[in-house]
Motif scaffolding. Structure first.
Motif: not given
Length: 297
Positions: A211-226
């Motif tokens: 679960r600790g990686g969930d937020g990082l995963r969501m941000g990785g999908q949403t932010f436009t600069v990878k």
């Protein structure tokens, strides 16, 4: 940080729509600003018996190890700053608190800038994959909390509540792809090693796991600069004292135009390693259950 935070106009969103009223309540915490807008491995306890942690000589290894080494301190106190900038406006959120790496729970008090839908400060309790918000919207009774699964938020709560929680800020460094040693600098009275480079949130999520990686995963999908730019300051033990991460999202959904991009600079500073942190999960009786059709505004 959402387009609602940047402009106060709910029609424009940085990514997928929130999937619950609770998620909407979180973002409503800093609505109408009128301005631009580490869990997982770090959840371990004290250092194992044996040689103490030491800063790695290789910059890439040193920065990637920072979250785990910092987690082995047991706890840390924190100061945060979140600055959002668009082509039109700018806003700043500041906060203080701490994170207990043994219990994997943290607490932050975020000061809301003038013009927001709520006043005073937002109180946040963060756990792997979950955030509790107090003073998060007009429809939430005083003293009550809203519980949100970070998977309900397009950015994974990396920026939407006005702060990046200490665990996620450090956990993002597990996804570092480039690292160079800038030099040695004095920060907060301590001599620290300054590193700079880019990180990949998707890889950070994979390395963090659970679960600790969930937020990082969501941000990785949403932010436009990878390739997320970062600066990190580590001590001789490899502990993280300060990290600055720059996130970018489209203020107009789907747009790649420069004028529609919103830049969010998140700064997290850690100190008082090992000093106990006061943080507890709210009791069930203090959780406000919003109806699916209820608007937090």
């Amino acid at each position: 940080m959402t387009d609602q935070q940047r402009t106060g106009r709910p029609a424009r969103r940085p990514g997928p729509h929130l999937r619950s009223a609770a998620g909407a309540a979180l973002l409503a915490a800093v609505l109408a600003v009128g301005a631009a807008g580490c869990s997982g491995h770090s959840g371990g306890g004290s250092s194992d018996q044996g040689a103490p942690d030491q800063l790695a000589g290789d910059p890439l290894t040193a920065v990637r190890n920072a979250a785990d080494i910092t987690g082995r301190t047991g706890a840390a106190h924190t100061a945060t700053e979140l600055v959002t900038e668009s082509a039109e406006k700018k806003a700043s959120f500041t906060g203080t608190g701490g994170y207990d790496y043994v219990k994997r729970i943290g607490r932050l008090e975020v000061q809301v800038p003038p013009g927001a839908a709520t006043t005073g400060k937002i109180v946040e309790v963060v756990l792997p994959g979950t955030v509790y918000l107090q003073n998060s919207g007009a429809k939430v009774p005083a003293g009550k909390w809203v519980k949100v699964d970070v998977r309900q938020l397009p950015d994974g709560n990396l920026v939407s509540s006005g702060a990046t929680d200490p665990a996620s800020a450090a956990g993002a460094l597990r996804g570092v792809q480039k690292a160079e040693l800038v030099g040695t600098e004095t920060v907060g009275g301590a001599s620290l090693h300054h590193y700079r480079g880019t990180l990949d949130l998707a890889k950070a999520a994979e390395a963090t796991g659970g679960r600790g990686g969930d937020g990082l995963r969501m941000g990785g999908q949403t932010f436009t600069v990878k390739e997320v730019p970062y600066d990190a300051w580590l001590d001789d033990q490899g502990r993280l004292h300060k990290v600055v991460e720059v996130f970018t999202f489209a203020g107009v959904a789907g747009s790649k135009e420069a004028k529609d991009q919103v830049k969010v600079t998140s700064t997290t500073s850690l100190s008082d390693f090992g000093k106990p942190v006061e943080a507890a999960e709210p009791s069930a009786s203090d959780i406000y259950q919003m109806k699916p059709s209820e608007s937090p505004k």
